[in-house]
Write a protein that holds these residues in place. Sequence first.
Motif, PDB file in Angstrom:
ATOM      1  N   PRO A  79       0.808  -1.237   0.000  1.00  0.00           N
ATOM      2  CA  PRO A  79       0.000   0.000   0.000  1.00  0.00           C
ATOM      3  C   PRO A  79       0.835   1.277   0.000  1.00  0.00           C
ATOM      4  O   PRO A  79       0.432   2.273  -0.607  1.00  0.00           O
ATOM      5  CB  PRO A  79      -0.836  -0.110   1.280  1.00  0.00           C
ATOM      6  CG  PRO A  79      -0.348  -1.293   2.014  1.00  0.00           C
ATOM      7  CD  PRO A  79       0.415  -2.148   1.076  1.00  0.00           C
ATOM      8  N   ASN A  80       1.999   1.253   0.672  1.00  0.00           N
ATOM      9  CA  ASN A  80       2.800   2.478   0.754  1.00  0.00           C
ATOM     10  C   ASN A  80       3.467   2.844  -0.562  1.00  0.00           C
ATOM     11  O   ASN A  80       4.030   3.924  -0.699  1.00  0.00           O
ATOM     12  CB  ASN A  80       3.831   2.394   1.880  1.00  0.00           C
ATOM     13  CG  ASN A  80       4.715   1.172   1.778  1.00  0.00           C
ATOM     14  OD1 ASN A  80       4.235   0.055   1.624  1.00  0.00           O
ATOM     15  ND2 ASN A  80       6.009   1.375   1.837  1.00  0.00           N
ATOM     16  N   ARG A  82       1.662   2.760  -3.442  1.00  0.00           N
ATOM     17  CA  ARG A  82       0.601   3.082  -4.403  1.00  0.00           C
ATOM     18  C   ARG A  82       0.123   4.522  -4.216  1.00  0.00           C
ATOM     19  O   ARG A  82      -0.140   4.918  -3.082  1.00  0.00           O
ATOM     20  CB  ARG A  82      -0.607   2.162  -4.195  1.00  0.00           C
ATOM     21  CG  ARG A  82      -0.271   0.703  -4.332  1.00  0.00           C
ATOM     22  CD  ARG A  82      -1.523  -0.132  -4.253  1.00  0.00           C
ATOM     23  NE  ARG A  82      -1.152  -1.545  -4.246  1.00  0.00           N
ATOM     24  CZ  ARG A  82      -1.981  -2.539  -4.575  1.00  0.00           C
ATOM     25  NH1 ARG A  82      -3.224  -2.275  -4.901  1.00  0.00           N
ATOM     26  NH2 ARG A  82      -1.577  -3.779  -4.559  1.00  0.00           N
ATOM     27  N   PRO A  83       0.008   5.267  -5.299  1.00  0.00           N
ATOM     28  CA  PRO A  83      -0.479   6.653  -5.184  1.00  0.00           C
ATOM     29  C   PRO A  83      -1.989   6.693  -4.996  1.00  0.00           C
ATOM     30  O   PRO A  83      -2.725   7.332  -5.741  1.00  0.00           O
ATOM     31  CB  PRO A  83      -0.057   7.275  -6.516  1.00  0.00           C
ATOM     32  CG  PRO A  83      -0.016   6.136  -7.463  1.00  0.00           C
ATOM     33  CD  PRO A  83       0.331   4.909  -6.682  1.00  0.00           C
ATOM     34  N   ASN A  85      -5.014   6.794  -1.779  1.00  0.00           N
ATOM     35  CA  ASN A  85      -5.246   6.976  -0.346  1.00  0.00           C
ATOM     36  C   ASN A  85      -6.656   6.586   0.023  1.00  0.00           C
ATOM     37  O   ASN A  85      -7.548   6.561  -0.815  1.00  0.00           O
ATOM     38  CB  ASN A  85      -4.980   8.418   0.078  1.00  0.00           C
ATOM     39  CG  ASN A  85      -3.506   8.763   0.009  1.00  0.00           C
ATOM     40  OD1 ASN A  85      -3.121   9.794  -0.499  1.00  0.00           O
ATOM     41  ND2 ASN A  85      -2.676   7.853   0.483  1.00  0.00           N
ATOM     42  N   PHE A 105       1.185  13.735   7.947  1.00  0.00           N
ATOM     43  CA  PHE A 105       1.856  12.436   8.006  1.00  0.00           C
ATOM     44  C   PHE A 105       2.253  11.882   6.632  1.00  0.00           C
ATOM     45  O   PHE A 105       3.405  11.544   6.393  1.00  0.00           O
ATOM     46  CB  PHE A 105       0.984  11.427   8.760  1.00  0.00           C
ATOM     47  CG  PHE A 105       1.669  10.110   8.991  1.00  0.00           C
ATOM     48  CD1 PHE A 105       2.521   9.937  10.071  1.00  0.00           C
ATOM     49  CD2 PHE A 105       1.479   9.043   8.124  1.00  0.00           C
ATOM     50  CE1 PHE A 105       3.162   8.732  10.284  1.00  0.00           C
ATOM     51  CE2 PHE A 105       2.124   7.833   8.329  1.00  0.00           C
ATOM     52  CZ  PHE A 105       2.964   7.675   9.413  1.00  0.00           C
ATOM     53  N   GLY A 106       1.269  11.782   5.740  1.00  0.00           N
ATOM     54  CA  GLY A 106       1.532  11.203   4.426  1.00  0.00           C
ATOM     55  C   GLY A 106       2.587  11.990   3.653  1.00  0.00           C
ATOM     56  O   GLY A 106       3.435  11.414   2.971  1.00  0.00           O
ATOM     57  N   GLU A 108       4.995  13.861   4.940  1.00  0.00           N
ATOM     58  CA  GLU A 108       6.318  13.620   5.536  1.00  0.00           C
ATOM     59  C   GLU A 108       6.884  12.292   5.054  1.00  0.00           C
ATOM     60  O   GLU A 108       8.071  12.167   4.769  1.00  0.00           O
ATOM     61  CB  GLU A 108       6.211  13.619   7.061  1.00  0.00           C
ATOM     62  CG  GLU A 108       6.005  15.020   7.643  1.00  0.00           C
ATOM     63  CD  GLU A 108       5.572  14.996   9.101  1.00  0.00           C
ATOM     64  OE1 GLU A 108       5.557  13.905   9.718  1.00  0.00           O
ATOM     65  OE2 GLU A 108       5.239  16.076   9.621  1.00  0.00           O
ATOM     66  N   MET A 109       6.019  11.295   4.961  1.00  0.00           N
ATOM     67  CA  MET A 109       6.471   9.975   4.515  1.00  0.00           C
ATOM     68  C   MET A 109       6.926  10.019   3.056  1.00  0.00           C
ATOM     69  O   MET A 109       7.779   9.264   2.632  1.00  0.00           O
ATOM     70  CB  MET A 109       5.358   8.933   4.671  1.00  0.00           C
ATOM     71  CG  MET A 109       5.006   8.626   6.100  1.00  0.00           C
ATOM     72  SD  MET A 109       6.415   7.999   7.035  1.00  0.00           S
ATOM     73  CE  MET A 109       6.530   9.199   8.322  1.00  0.00           C
ATOM     74  N   ARG A 153      -6.558  14.422   5.274  1.00  0.00           N
ATOM     75  CA  ARG A 153      -5.344  13.621   5.379  1.00  0.00           C
ATOM     76  C   ARG A 153      -5.152  12.760   4.137  1.00  0.00           C
ATOM     77  O   ARG A 153      -4.034  12.598   3.638  1.00  0.00           O
ATOM     78  CB  ARG A 153      -5.432  12.725   6.625  1.00  0.00           C
ATOM     79  CG  ARG A 153      -4.187  11.909   6.858  1.00  0.00           C
ATOM     80  CD  ARG A 153      -4.289  11.062   8.108  1.00  0.00           C
ATOM     81  NE  ARG A 153      -5.189   9.924   7.913  1.00  0.00           N
ATOM     82  CZ  ARG A 153      -5.373   8.966   8.801  1.00  0.00           C
ATOM     83  NH1 ARG A 153      -4.748   9.023   9.977  1.00  0.00           N
ATOM     84  NH2 ARG A 153      -6.192   7.967   8.567  1.00  0.00           N
ATOM     85  N   ALA A 154      -6.270  12.211   3.631  1.00  0.00           N
ATOM     86  CA  ALA A 154      -6.169  11.328   2.468  1.00  0.00           C
ATOM     87  C   ALA A 154      -5.983  12.117   1.171  1.00  0.00           C
ATOM     88  O   ALA A 154      -5.370  11.631   0.224  1.00  0.00           O
ATOM     89  CB  ALA A 154      -7.406  10.447   2.384  1.00  0.00           C
ATOM     90  N   PRO A 157      -1.796  14.187   0.016  1.00  0.00           N
ATOM     91  CA  PRO A 157      -0.723  13.758  -0.898  1.00  0.00           C
ATOM     92  C   PRO A 157      -1.124  13.783  -2.367  1.00  0.00           C
ATOM     93  O   PRO A 157      -0.388  13.275  -3.201  1.00  0.00           O
ATOM     94  CB  PRO A 157      -0.431  12.320  -0.442  1.00  0.00           C
ATOM     95  CG  PRO A 157      -1.115  12.144   0.864  1.00  0.00           C
ATOM     96  CD  PRO A 157      -2.286  13.058   0.835  1.00  0.00           C
TER      97      PRO A 157
END
Lengths: 359, 272
Positions: A79-80, A82-83, A85, A105-106, A108-109, A153-154, A157
Amino acid sequence: MTTNDEAIEIKNALKVYKGDTDVYALNDVSLMIKKNEFFTLLGPSGCGKTTLLRLIAGFEHPTSGTILLNKEDISLLPPNKRPVNTVFQNYALFPHMTVGGNIAFGLEMLGWSKSEVASAVDEMLELVKMQDLKNRRPAEISGGQQQRVALARALAPKPQVLLLDEPLSALDLKLRKQMQIELKRLQSETGITFVFVTHDQEEALTMSDRIAVMNEGKILQYGNPRDIYHHPENKFVANFIGDSNFLLADIQNGNAVLTDGTELKLSKENKQVSNGQKSILIRPEHVQMSKAKGSKKAFEGKISNIVYFGTDTHFHLELKTGDDFTIRKQNTPNEGTDFEIGAVVELTIDENAIQILND
Amino acid sequence: MARSSLFNRPFEIKRIPSFQSIALFTFVGLYGPIIILITYSFNSSASLGVFESFSFQWYITAWENEKVQEAAFRSLYLAATAATIATIAATMAALATTRTKKFRGMTLIFVIINQPLMIPEIVTAVALLVFFAMIKIATGYTGMLYLIIAHTAFCIPFAYLPIRARLESMDLTLETAGADLYATPWKTFQRITLPMIWPGIIAGYMLAFVISLDDVVISEFVKSAGQETLPTYMLGQLRRFITPETNAIATVNIAVSVILVSGFFLLTQRKK
């Protein structure tokens, strides 16, 4: 349709949970979701809609089949990578971070710089109108506000696809209506493809560009809300979306002959249907009622119950065939109670209102 | 009338005859001796029967006693080391038993981890004595490692249980959300799981620390010559003559334990 406008393509996805008896959560599902569309997966609980969403997100991998995102096979990516959310059903906000921290969060990741993250967070807070609550913790804000934070949040990004897993189910009716409008606004403002999962047919009809109706791990039909409502292909879809009257009819050369011999004319496109026993669908609001004139061939019924709903009234009839039949009539200020329980009424149906079902 | 009203009332333990006297007796039995011990640690005379006047004399004596200092330092060092290793091991064990799919033998692992809670301490102590004696003869090593290993082993379940409880109450969707937001599994652990279970880890550490600090039986059997911990030193003192100095050391010990255990309860009781 140009070849470029697919966001997601699912080819023959199969998801089997091994056990004493194997469970086919998804049974050979193929689907295409276009760019910038609001796509809804609709079905009862356990129909596989959430499994399909989890497969797109990467939380689970298909037993077989492929998932393409912009023509690229992502079936086995974690999942991390894949573009894409997700807005979770319970929001899954990180309780130990502030609202701003959650949204950041997203980003920063993804390795965005501090200033980029800060300005994106402010932008997202503005988009969901939550600027004042940036430093609050999730436990300190209301359910509706948490919902907005989860969305921000979703969306932060800028994913290519946003997945929404029954995000409105925990809200009360009024807030839910507000959020439906809000979601549509966010979708058109961001231009991101939304894939929305729900079991609420009304939500699906009002929000979606296209709907896929699912049951028992299969997609039964997909198309725009109008098509699905007016031309359901089978009984399940017709029943799941909107209210329905089903009658058994013998199709004979462009007419539907009911079991009591009443003949209903079919529309041109339905004339192609081959002769034989079929189920036909008539929506309750597509029927007009008038006082019976006593003609033998007339399509008639006897009123067995009347239920008043404010905007409209539901008349429950018993047809000559013995079937129950419901008519929905919009209320007008000048109308009294013309029709009473026990009265025999004649029904008129537009030929386009009769839909022949496949099973 | 009176009879029926008695039966109509819901059952309450407080109504059992003599409930109050049993409760009182229990409290006196539990805390009476400790209160006496604490009181006499402030006695200015060496007498164990007569309280003369209040003084810190025995605390000063204990503080200045090099043997006490040495034992106290060893106890703290041992507790800190054993609790640290035990907490790390317990965290990993708790993650493995809550974050993986159920597998055959999972219950067995749970039993193995909690073995020190089930086997009588004296049995473990004797077993370790024999086992370490063999190693000591073979290698000639007589350092602190034996005590550290033994203490780590029996501290693990005490650290494990609060961490596991914390992990079990944590919503797994949070980790899924972390992965969804581009965090690698390691980043997800660092940024989400670890901060969420941190109170459990600290609580586990504190409990393990106290358990190690208070241990007599295993330390007594495992220690090499000259490796007195505070509890074994006190035991040794008592064998010769009871002095109020021991009372003073015990009182400090109680204070440390009470602080740590209270901290443990605060951390585990606090709602998210």
